[in-house]
Write a protein that holds these residues in place. Structure first.
Motif, PDB file in Angstrom:
ATOM      1  N   ASN A  23      74.647   1.612 -27.426  1.00 40.41           N
ATOM      2  CA  ASN A  23      76.111   1.619 -27.545  1.00 40.41           C
ATOM      3  C   ASN A  23      76.816   0.971 -26.361  1.00 40.41           C
ATOM      4  OD1 ASN A  23      75.665   3.122 -29.873  1.00 40.41           O
ATOM      5  ND2 ASN A  23      75.651   5.023 -28.673  1.00 40.41           N
ATOM      6  N   ASP A  24      76.056   0.480 -25.417  1.00 41.05           N
ATOM      7  CA  ASP A  24      76.668  -0.142 -24.237  1.00 41.05           C
ATOM      8  C   ASP A  24      75.739  -1.229 -23.727  1.00 41.05           C
ATOM      9  OD1 ASP A  24      77.752  -0.917 -21.850  1.00 41.05           O
ATOM     10  OD2 ASP A  24      78.246   1.108 -21.186  1.00 41.05           O
ATOM     11  N   LYS A  25      76.086  -2.449 -24.054  1.00 39.22           N
ATOM     12  CA  LYS A  25      75.168  -3.554 -23.754  1.00 39.22           C
ATOM     13  C   LYS A  25      75.037  -3.844 -22.266  1.00 39.22           C
ATOM     14  CE  LYS A  25      76.224  -5.744 -28.154  1.00 39.22           C
ATOM     15  NZ  LYS A  25      77.222  -6.689 -28.714  1.00 39.22           N
ATOM     16  N   ARG A  26      75.888  -3.216 -21.452  1.00 39.94           N
ATOM     17  CA  ARG A  26      75.730  -3.422 -20.013  1.00 39.94           C
ATOM     18  C   ARG A  26      74.553  -2.618 -19.471  1.00 39.94           C
ATOM     19  NH1 ARG A  26      81.449  -1.312 -18.268  1.00 39.94           N
ATOM     20  NH2 ARG A  26      80.560   0.305 -19.589  1.00 39.94           N
ATOM     21  N   ARG A  27      74.297  -1.487 -20.070  1.00 44.04           N
ATOM     22  CA  ARG A  27      73.316  -0.556 -19.522  1.00 44.04           C
ATOM     23  C   ARG A  27      71.875  -0.873 -19.867  1.00 44.04           C
ATOM     24  NH1 ARG A  27      75.369   5.495 -20.707  1.00 44.04           N
ATOM     25  NH2 ARG A  27      77.506   5.138 -20.040  1.00 44.04           N
ATOM     26  N   SER A  28      71.019  -0.603 -18.898  1.00 46.67           N
ATOM     27  CA  SER A  28      69.580  -0.636 -19.160  1.00 46.67           C
ATOM     28  C   SER A  28      69.119   0.737 -19.606  1.00 46.67           C
ATOM     29  CB  SER A  28      68.814  -1.004 -17.895  1.00 46.67           C
ATOM     30  OG  SER A  28      69.235  -2.250 -17.414  1.00 46.67           O
ATOM     31  N   VAL A  29      68.063   0.747 -20.346  1.00 42.22           N
ATOM     32  CA  VAL A  29      67.379   1.992 -20.686  1.00 42.22           C
ATOM     33  C   VAL A  29      65.963   1.845 -20.161  1.00 42.22           C
ATOM     34  CG1 VAL A  29      66.622   3.532 -22.521  1.00 42.22           C
ATOM     35  CG2 VAL A  29      68.783   2.290 -22.731  1.00 42.22           C
ATOM     36  N   LEU A  30      65.665   2.613 -19.120  1.00 38.46           N
ATOM     37  CA  LEU A  30      64.445   2.372 -18.356  1.00 38.46           C
ATOM     38  C   LEU A  30      63.394   3.441 -18.580  1.00 38.46           C
ATOM     39  CD1 LEU A  30      66.482   1.554 -15.172  1.00 38.46           C
ATOM     40  CD2 LEU A  30      65.220  -0.116 -16.534  1.00 38.46           C
ATOM     41  N   GLY A  31      62.154   3.053 -18.425  1.00 39.65           N
ATOM     42  CA  GLY A  31      61.075   4.024 -18.557  1.00 39.65           C
ATOM     43  C   GLY A  31      59.779   3.446 -18.026  1.00 39.65           C
ATOM     44  N   LEU A  32      58.812   4.307 -17.768  1.00 42.78           N
ATOM     45  CA  LEU A  32      57.505   3.830 -17.335  1.00 42.78           C
ATOM     46  C   LEU A  32      56.724   3.313 -18.541  1.00 42.78           C
ATOM     47  CD1 LEU A  32      56.272   6.520 -14.757  1.00 42.78           C
ATOM     48  CD2 LEU A  32      57.596   4.438 -14.379  1.00 42.78           C
ATOM     49  N   THR A  33      55.982   2.258 -18.311  1.00 45.60           N
ATOM     50  CA  THR A  33      55.048   1.770 -19.318  1.00 45.60           C
ATOM     51  C   THR A  33      53.731   2.535 -19.185  1.00 45.60           C
ATOM     52  OG1 THR A  33      54.146   0.144 -17.801  1.00 45.60           O
ATOM     53  CG2 THR A  33      56.018  -0.542 -19.143  1.00 45.60           C
ATOM     54  N   GLU A  34      52.805   2.246 -20.067  1.00 44.47           N
ATOM     55  CA  GLU A  34      51.453   2.799 -19.937  1.00 44.47           C
ATOM     56  C   GLU A  34      50.897   2.550 -18.538  1.00 44.47           C
ATOM     57  OE1 GLU A  34      49.019   4.490 -21.724  1.00 44.47           O
ATOM     58  OE2 GLU A  34      50.799   5.080 -22.853  1.00 44.47           O
ATOM     59  N   ALA A  35      50.989   1.275 -18.128  1.00 47.27           N
ATOM     60  CA  ALA A  35      50.463   0.913 -16.808  1.00 47.27           C
ATOM     61  C   ALA A  35      51.211   1.674 -15.713  1.00 47.27           C
ATOM     62  CB  ALA A  35      50.578  -0.587 -16.587  1.00 47.27           C
ATOM     63  N   GLY A  36      52.512   1.823 -15.900  1.00 42.09           N
ATOM     64  CA  GLY A  36      53.307   2.565 -14.930  1.00 42.09           C
ATOM     65  C   GLY A  36      52.839   4.006 -14.819  1.00 42.09           C
ATOM     66  N   TRP A  37      52.615   4.617 -15.964  1.00 50.21           N
ATOM     67  CA  TRP A  37      52.130   5.989 -15.953  1.00 50.21           C
ATOM     68  C   TRP A  37      50.753   6.089 -15.287  1.00 50.21           C
ATOM     69  CZ3 TRP A  37      54.654  10.189 -16.071  1.00 50.21           C
ATOM     70  CH2 TRP A  37      55.815  10.318 -16.829  1.00 50.21           C
ATOM     71  N   ALA A  38      49.924   5.113 -15.580  1.00 52.95           N
ATOM     72  CA  ALA A  38      48.574   5.149 -15.003  1.00 52.95           C
ATOM     73  C   ALA A  38      48.649   5.139 -13.487  1.00 52.95           C
ATOM     74  CB  ALA A  38      47.758   3.955 -15.508  1.00 52.95           C
ATOM     75  N   MET A  39      49.492   4.237 -12.975  1.00 54.98           N
ATOM     76  CA  MET A  39      49.629   4.185 -11.529  1.00 54.98           C
ATOM     77  C   MET A  39      50.245   5.482 -11.009  1.00 54.98           C
ATOM     78  SD  MET A  39      51.846   1.736  -9.067  1.00 54.98           S
ATOM     79  CE  MET A  39      52.458   2.601  -7.624  1.00 54.98           C
ATOM     80  N   HIS A  40      51.306   5.911 -11.650  1.00 52.30           N
ATOM     81  CA  HIS A  40      51.945   7.159 -11.239  1.00 52.30           C
ATOM     82  C   HIS A  40      50.941   8.299 -11.129  1.00 52.30           C
ATOM     83  CE1 HIS A  40      53.724  11.099 -12.149  1.00 52.30           C
ATOM     84  NE2 HIS A  40      54.697  10.690 -11.353  1.00 52.30           N
ATOM     85  N   ASP A  41      50.078   8.384 -12.103  1.00 52.04           N
ATOM     86  CA  ASP A  41      49.147   9.510 -12.140  1.00 52.04           C
ATOM     87  C   ASP A  41      48.078   9.424 -11.056  1.00 52.04           C
ATOM     88  OD1 ASP A  41      50.628  10.411 -14.201  1.00 52.04           O
ATOM     89  OD2 ASP A  41      49.188   9.958 -15.782  1.00 52.04           O
ATOM     90  N   GLU A  42      47.957   8.230 -10.455  1.00 49.33           N
ATOM     91  CA  GLU A  42      47.052   8.155  -9.308  1.00 49.33           C
ATOM     92  C   GLU A  42      47.785   8.421  -8.003  1.00 49.33           C
ATOM     93  OE1 GLU A  42      44.559   4.753  -9.089  1.00 49.33           O
ATOM     94  OE2 GLU A  42      44.099   4.751 -11.236  1.00 49.33           O
ATOM     95  N   VAL A  43      49.018   7.914  -7.927  1.00 50.81           N
ATOM     96  CA  VAL A  43      49.733   8.008  -6.660  1.00 50.81           C
ATOM     97  C   VAL A  43      50.327   9.396  -6.420  1.00 50.81           C
ATOM     98  CG1 VAL A  43      51.683   7.122  -5.332  1.00 50.81           C
ATOM     99  CG2 VAL A  43      50.206   5.542  -6.560  1.00 50.81           C
ATOM    100  N   ALA A  44      50.871   9.989  -7.456  1.00 49.01           N
ATOM    101  CA  ALA A  44      51.541  11.282  -7.280  1.00 49.01           C
ATOM    102  C   ALA A  44      50.641  12.327  -6.602  1.00 49.01           C
ATOM    103  CB  ALA A  44      52.071  11.800  -8.620  1.00 49.01           C
ATOM    104  N   PRO A  45      49.407  12.472  -7.018  1.00 49.03           N
ATOM    105  CA  PRO A  45      48.555  13.465  -6.347  1.00 49.03           C
ATOM    106  C   PRO A  45      48.307  13.135  -4.875  1.00 49.03           C
ATOM    107  CG  PRO A  45      47.600  12.823  -8.457  1.00 49.03           C
ATOM    108  CD  PRO A  45      48.724  11.872  -8.185  1.00 49.03           C
TER     109      PRO A  45
END
Lengths: 156, 156
Positions: B101-123
């Motif tokens: 509803n607002d073409k200015r805004r991004s809708v952001l999220g982690l990808t699979e690869a993003g999650w994979a990295m996150h799950d290694e770094v967070a611990p």
DNA sequence: TGCAAATGGTTTCATATGAAACTATAACGT
DNA sequence: ACGTTATAGTTTCATATGAAACCATTTGCA
């Protein structure tokens, strides 16, 4: 207004960090906020950066240090110190002589102008510190002191 | 070895700051040391900066945020977020869509690869935090928690 | 409607920063 | 003495950063 966004439930697979409870993150925000508040007091007025102010603060307490010693005491790297000194000397706030027995070394100190500025800024900085500490009671302040002592990294 | 240099006595005129007892300075050193220790764990391995990691950490917890919301939650400015996102999207760790509803805004999220990295770094990040907190006993940790809550700047 | 002001996000530009290379001097070992 | 290594400090280069200008879209309101 849309409903407040909820955290994604921590599933079995993912355990996201909660930044707002993560010590390194909280310290970083707090530290930056406080340092910036103090810097705002003097940066515009005296055209001086945080690193330059730190160098001056150290020279106010320890007259005649070399650049390397200033770097040690400020926990800044020598490049940053070298540049800060160059500006401070040009601005006439710091004097630089050459060490009698070692021509590589500088012998640094505040000039009259440097002292004059120091004597205006130091009380402002202390006042800001008091403002921050005023949010704590005496007991909390004592614990903070103790905790910082224990967490403080010591040189290897 | 020359005698250890003594502080210049605080004369009537000058009252130099003692950086080693000055809260803003101590916080700054402590914060930088801790953040850098954690960053060392992942920067080389994943070619990612502290700001990028923070953006990822926020998106791990709050899926679908806009860039502005990320900036709010990370206490970073929007330019920094914009750049971090550009790199993360290119690296395939974050996905970016356009808001319905607002073409200015991004809708952001982690990808699979993003999650994979996150799950290694967070611990690893959590482990480093534990190392730091291990220097304190339970009582001190409780006080630190309380003190940070009180000092934490709140939005105006 | 239609137009000014506000908002989300990116780009530009000027400055800050750190690692590594460099210069000059001093210390060390033979 | 003399060459090697270490140290103090500066310069260079590549990257990081923030303020302000910018573009696109949306909002507010006459």
């Amino acid at each position: 207004m849309p409903a407040k966004r909820q955290p994604v439930p921590a599933t079995a697979e993912h355990a996201p960090l909660q930044l707002e409870h993560f010590l390194p993150y909280r310290l970083s925000i707090l530290s930056n906020t406080i340092s910036q508040t103090i810097a705002d007091d003097y940066q515009r007025r005296y055209d001086i950066s945080v690193t330059e102010w730190r160098v001056m603060a150290v020279l106010a307490r320890f007259d005649g240090l070399s650049a390397r010693e200033v770097a040690e005491r400020t926990a800044m790297d020598k490049v940053a110190v070298s540049r800060a000194l160059a500006r401070l000397v040009t601005a006439g706030r710091v004097s630089r002589a050459i060490h009698d027995n070692d021509k590589r070394r500088s012998v640094l100190g505040l000039t009259e102008a440097g002292w004059a500025m120091h004597d205006e800024v130091a009380p402002m900085a202390r006042a800001r510190e008091r403002e921050v500490l005023a949010k704590l009671d005496a007991e909390e302040r004592a614990w903070l002191e103790r905790i910082l002592d224990k967490l403080q990294p010591t040189k290897p």
